[in-house]
Each structure stands twice: as C-alpha cells, then as structure tokens.
Design a protein around this motif. Sequence first.
Motif, PDB file in Angstrom:
ATOM      1  N   LEU A   1       0.825  -1.209   0.000  1.00 51.95           N
ATOM      2  CA  LEU A   1       0.000   0.000   0.000  1.00 51.95           C
ATOM      3  C   LEU A   1       0.858   1.257   0.000  1.00 51.95           C
ATOM      4  CD1 LEU A   1      -2.781   1.455   0.444  1.00 51.95           C
ATOM      5  CD2 LEU A   1      -2.331   1.223   2.900  1.00 51.95           C
ATOM      6  N   LEU A   2       1.858   1.301   0.870  1.00 51.93           N
ATOM      7  CA  LEU A   2       2.687   2.497   1.000  1.00 51.93           C
ATOM      8  C   LEU A   2       3.579   2.713  -0.215  1.00 51.93           C
ATOM      9  CD1 LEU A   2       1.574   2.393   3.867  1.00 51.93           C
ATOM     10  CD2 LEU A   2       3.856   2.898   4.716  1.00 51.93           C
ATOM     11  N   LYS A   3       3.984   1.625  -0.860  1.00 50.82           N
ATOM     12  CA  LYS A   3       4.776   1.770  -2.075  1.00 50.82           C
ATOM     13  C   LYS A   3       3.926   2.280  -3.238  1.00 50.82           C
ATOM     14  CE  LYS A   3       8.575  -1.449  -1.193  1.00 50.82           C
ATOM     15  NZ  LYS A   3       9.246  -2.712  -1.594  1.00 50.82           N
ATOM     16  N   ALA A   4       2.646   1.920  -3.229  1.00 52.12           N
ATOM     17  CA  ALA A   4       1.751   2.336  -4.309  1.00 52.12           C
ATOM     18  C   ALA A   4       1.259   3.772  -4.138  1.00 52.12           C
ATOM     19  CB  ALA A   4       0.549   1.392  -4.387  1.00 52.12           C
ATOM     20  N   ASP A   5       1.196   4.237  -2.885  1.00 48.54           N
ATOM     21  CA  ASP A   5       0.655   5.570  -2.610  1.00 48.54           C
ATOM     22  C   ASP A   5       1.463   6.225  -1.498  1.00 48.54           C
ATOM     23  OD1 ASP A   5      -0.792   7.840  -2.042  1.00 48.54           O
ATOM     24  OD2 ASP A   5      -2.635   6.799  -1.454  1.00 48.54           O
ATOM     25  N   LYS A   6       2.278   7.204  -1.851  1.00 49.98           N
ATOM     26  CA  LYS A   6       3.162   7.833  -0.872  1.00 49.98           C
ATOM     27  C   LYS A   6       2.402   8.637   0.182  1.00 49.98           C
ATOM     28  CE  LYS A   6       3.977  11.863  -3.844  1.00 49.98           C
ATOM     29  NZ  LYS A   6       4.985  12.592  -4.656  1.00 49.98           N
ATOM     30  N   ARG A   7       1.136   8.939  -0.084  1.00 52.72           N
ATOM     31  CA  ARG A   7       0.326   9.684   0.887  1.00 52.72           C
ATOM     32  C   ARG A   7      -0.485   8.766   1.798  1.00 52.72           C
ATOM     33  NH1 ARG A   7      -0.509  15.225  -0.507  1.00 52.72           N
ATOM     34  NH2 ARG A   7       0.559  15.763  -2.441  1.00 52.72           N
ATOM     35  N   ALA A   8      -0.434   7.458   1.560  1.00 56.48           N
ATOM     36  CA  ALA A   8      -1.299   6.521   2.268  1.00 56.48           C
ATOM     37  C   ALA A   8      -1.061   6.532   3.772  1.00 56.48           C
ATOM     38  CB  ALA A   8      -1.106   5.105   1.716  1.00 56.48           C
ATOM     39  N   PHE A   9       0.195   6.637   4.188  1.00 53.06           N
ATOM     40  CA  PHE A   9       0.474   6.609   5.620  1.00 53.06           C
ATOM     41  C   PHE A   9      -0.062   7.859   6.306  1.00 53.06           C
ATOM     42  CE2 PHE A   9       3.194   7.143   9.392  1.00 53.06           C
ATOM     43  CZ  PHE A   9       2.873   5.963  10.037  1.00 53.06           C
ATOM     44  N   PHE A  10       0.118   9.014   5.668  1.00 53.04           N
ATOM     45  CA  PHE A  10      -0.413  10.255   6.225  1.00 53.04           C
ATOM     46  C   PHE A  10      -1.933  10.169   6.342  1.00 53.04           C
ATOM     47  CE2 PHE A  10       3.732  11.627   4.943  1.00 53.04           C
ATOM     48  CZ  PHE A  10       4.052  12.713   5.743  1.00 53.04           C
ATOM     49  N   THR A  11      -2.568   9.643   5.296  1.00 53.52           N
ATOM     50  CA  THR A  11      -4.031   9.522   5.296  1.00 53.52           C
ATOM     51  C   THR A  11      -4.499   8.583   6.403  1.00 53.52           C
ATOM     52  OG1 THR A  11      -4.109   9.917   2.905  1.00 53.52           O
ATOM     53  CG2 THR A  11      -6.042   8.888   3.912  1.00 53.52           C
ATOM     54  N   ALA A  12      -3.830   7.436   6.540  1.00 50.40           N
ATOM     55  CA  ALA A  12      -4.216   6.468   7.570  1.00 50.40           C
ATOM     56  C   ALA A  12      -4.041   7.055   8.959  1.00 50.40           C
ATOM     57  CB  ALA A  12      -3.390   5.190   7.422  1.00 50.40           C
ATOM     58  N   CYS A  13      -2.936   7.769   9.194  1.00 49.16           N
ATOM     59  CA  CYS A  13      -2.717   8.397  10.501  1.00 49.16           C
ATOM     60  C   CYS A  13      -3.788   9.436  10.795  1.00 49.16           C
ATOM     61  CB  CYS A  13      -1.337   9.048  10.544  1.00 49.16           C
ATOM     62  SG  CYS A  13       0.024   7.882  10.705  1.00 49.16           S
ATOM     63  N   SER A  14      -4.133  10.211   9.780  1.00 46.19           N
ATOM     64  CA  SER A  14      -5.168  11.231   9.961  1.00 46.19           C
ATOM     65  C   SER A  14      -6.511  10.595  10.296  1.00 46.19           C
ATOM     66  CB  SER A  14      -5.280  12.077   8.688  1.00 46.19           C
ATOM     67  OG  SER A  14      -6.331  13.013   8.788  1.00 46.19           O
ATOM     68  N   GLN A  15      -6.879   9.530   9.557  1.00 46.01           N
ATOM     69  CA  GLN A  15      -8.142   8.847   9.807  1.00 46.01           C
ATOM     70  C   GLN A  15      -8.143   8.165  11.176  1.00 46.01           C
ATOM     71  OE1 GLN A  15     -10.892   8.945   7.983  1.00 46.01           O
ATOM     72  NE2 GLN A  15      -9.958  10.232   6.417  1.00 46.01           N
ATOM     73  N   ALA A  16      -7.002   7.618  11.583  1.00 53.71           N
ATOM     74  CA  ALA A  16      -6.907   6.978  12.900  1.00 53.71           C
ATOM     75  C   ALA A  16      -7.052   8.006  14.008  1.00 53.71           C
ATOM     76  CB  ALA A  16      -5.570   6.240  13.027  1.00 53.71           C
ATOM     77  N   SER A  17      -6.467   9.185  13.819  1.00 51.51           N
ATOM     78  CA  SER A  17      -6.613  10.259  14.808  1.00 51.51           C
ATOM     79  C   SER A  17      -8.062  10.708  14.896  1.00 51.51           C
ATOM     80  CB  SER A  17      -5.718  11.443  14.445  1.00 51.51           C
ATOM     81  OG  SER A  17      -4.378  11.189  14.792  1.00 51.51           O
ATOM     82  N   LYS A  18      -8.732  10.810  13.743  1.00 48.27           N
ATOM     83  CA  LYS A  18     -10.148  11.196  13.734  1.00 48.27           C
ATOM     84  C   LYS A  18     -10.987  10.156  14.476  1.00 48.27           C
ATOM     85  CE  LYS A  18     -10.180  13.867   9.420  1.00 48.27           C
ATOM     86  NZ  LYS A  18     -10.666  13.903   8.010  1.00 48.27           N
ATOM     87  N   ALA A  19     -10.673   8.871  14.259  1.00 46.26           N
ATOM     88  CA  ALA A  19     -11.412   7.804  14.937  1.00 46.26           C
ATOM     89  C   ALA A  19     -11.201   7.874  16.442  1.00 46.26           C
ATOM     90  CB  ALA A  19     -10.976   6.443  14.398  1.00 46.26           C
ATOM     91  N   ALA A  20      -9.947   8.070  16.865  1.00 42.56           N
ATOM     92  CA  ALA A  20      -9.653   8.156  18.303  1.00 42.56           C
ATOM     93  C   ALA A  20     -10.340   9.376  18.906  1.00 42.56           C
ATOM     94  CB  ALA A  20      -8.141   8.229  18.521  1.00 42.56           C
ATOM     95  N   ASP A  21     -10.322  10.503  18.190  1.00 43.32           N
ATOM     96  CA  ASP A  21     -10.992  11.715  18.675  1.00 43.32           C
ATOM     97  C   ASP A  21     -12.503  11.511  18.768  1.00 43.32           C
ATOM     98  OD1 ASP A  21      -8.641  13.109  18.934  1.00 43.32           O
ATOM     99  OD2 ASP A  21      -8.807  14.158  17.013  1.00 43.32           O
ATOM    100  N   TYR A  22     -13.066  10.795  17.783  1.00 43.37           N
ATOM    101  CA  TYR A  22     -14.505  10.516  17.795  1.00 43.37           C
ATOM    102  C   TYR A  22     -14.875   9.698  19.037  1.00 43.37           C
ATOM    103  CZ  TYR A  22     -19.057   8.742  16.250  1.00 43.37           C
ATOM    104  OH  TYR A  22     -20.387   8.419  16.178  1.00 43.37           O
ATOM    105  N   LEU A  23     -14.079   8.679  19.329  1.00 45.54           N
ATOM    106  CA  LEU A  23     -14.350   7.835  20.499  1.00 45.54           C
ATOM    107  C   LEU A  23     -14.156   8.611  21.798  1.00 45.54           C
ATOM    108  CD1 LEU A  23     -12.610   4.598  19.182  1.00 45.54           C
ATOM    109  CD2 LEU A  23     -15.076   4.931  19.521  1.00 45.54           C
ATOM    110  N   ARG A  24     -13.128   9.453  21.849  1.00 48.33           N
ATOM    111  CA  ARG A  24     -12.936  10.296  23.034  1.00 48.33           C
ATOM    112  C   ARG A  24     -14.142  11.216  23.231  1.00 48.33           C
ATOM    113  NH1 ARG A  24      -7.955  11.477  20.391  1.00 48.33           N
ATOM    114  NH2 ARG A  24      -6.274  10.097  21.074  1.00 48.33           N
TER     115      ARG A  24
END
Length: 292
Positions: A257-280
């Motif tokens: 995934l990360l080799k195919a899309d250089k922005r994928a890690f940034f996107t996943a981290c952003s979405q994970a932060s949004k999920a954690a914030d939503y649960l908080r």
Amino acid sequence: MKSDIHATVSARIIAELEAGAAPWIKPWSATPGANTPCNAVTNRPYSGCNVVLLWMAQAAGYRTPRYLTFKQALDLGGHVRKGERGTKVYFVKQLQIREDGEDDATTRFVPMMREYTVFNVAQCDDLPDAVTAGKSLRVRNPDSRNDPADEFLRSTGADIREGHGEAFYVPSRDFISMPAFSAFKSMDHFYGTVLHELTHWTAHKSRLDRDLKSRFGSRNYAAEELIAELGAAFLCAEFGFDSDLRHAGYIAIWIDLLKADKRAFFTACSQASKAADYLRGLALAAPADVAA
C-alpha cells in the motif's frame, strides 16, 4: 529542489516494516505508562503521523516522550546539546489565497505542509524540572480488567459481545464480537484487540463513514486495517497498554500500500486520529453515573 515530504516519510515507514517491525509497536518498553508524545512546553499531545514518527525516535531509549523545538529550549533558559539530531514533525497550515475575478474577489484555502524539528528533553540541558518530568507510571495488574478502559468502552455505546470465538466487527449488523477476556494471554492483548475493532466500528456510515465494502486483499482493505491498527495504538498509549499487532501478515500488504501511494500513511494516521478523537468525544459526552 524541495524534498517530497510524503515520499520521505513513507520510505522511513516502509524500511521499518521491511525490517519486520511496525514502528508504532516498538516504544512501549521504553516509556511504560507515558506513551503519548507531547510538546514539553504546552503539554499538548501530538497527533496523526507525528505520533508514529516520535515513537520511532523514542526507540532510542528516551525516558519520556516529551519534545520541544530548539527555540522553545532557549526560551526556557536551556539549550539543545551540541551534536544532537532532532526529529522532523509535520503540520498542515491553511494558506488563505485571494483571487480577484472580473466581478468580485474570492478567497480559498490551500493546505500546506510545514516541517519542524523537535528534540527530546533528554537531548537538552538546563531545562526546568516541570518541563522534563513525565507522567507517573501506572501500576496495573496484567491479569485483571481495567476499570477506566471498561468505562471508556461502555461510554461509546458500541454493541460489544464478549464470549465468542473470534474478534471481528460486522458492519451490516453493527456489532463487535470478542472472545472472552480469559481467552487472551494478557489484559493488554484484550484491550488492544477490542480497541482495534472499535476503530473499525467508527467507520460505520452513521459515524465517520469510511469504506468497509472492499474485498479482502485489496489496498482499501489494507488501508482500513492500518487505520484500525493505528487507532488502537493511539488509544492503547493513553491507557498505558502495551500495543501489539493483530496479525503479522498485515505487514506485507501495508508495504504494498505504502509503495503504491506515498500519501497513504499520512491519510491512515489522519483517519486513525479522527477515529480516536470521535471515540474520546463519545466518552466525554457520556453522562456520568450519579451516586445514589
């Protein structure tokens, strides 16, 4: 030539994964009970990809994950020791662009990635004690349930059904299946697993509406699993649980995934932060129990 921030960071993460380690797993033993990186001056926790990047720096063995800039150290009367190398962190700043048209002027906002270098407090001298001190360590019984974590789970309102053979989330029926607590080898593994599934739960169309329909083995599937792993890691850090991988087999599909899309890690981290914030947010909004 300006460096490609997304490509540079992705290359670092890929190198860690190819070495057989998920970089959001390593730091726990270095900082038990104080795993969330924060700014040492403001005490504000870092978020998104910066959490993982600072965890990677934490693997050097720093006692506490507290960071500050070169200027912040000077402003406090201290200094970064000569020869110390910092860690780059990234923030998105919205640039306001004014465009003059024939009839009127319009304003639009363009996101721009800004890069900063921060240093661990252990790389500095003469800082005030209040800046260098971390949180006190939590004393936990690894064989018993954790009351604050259980209250957090209840406060989300998620339908979590314990006592089943496997751990999974069913989007069509909107419930989480979990084995019994006693089936896990430790408390950390139980809560790490349920927080992984709870991050998937936030993807439901009635919540954060992420794509959960993709077929197994696809890059979209890999991205959602990466979001769930990171979301669980972020939340485990706050509760002081030792994070772990659900399945080591994920590493190969994440590399792809990360080799195919250089922005994928940034996107996943952003979405994970949004999920954690939503649960908080759900936990903070839950009504407190009233004593009789």
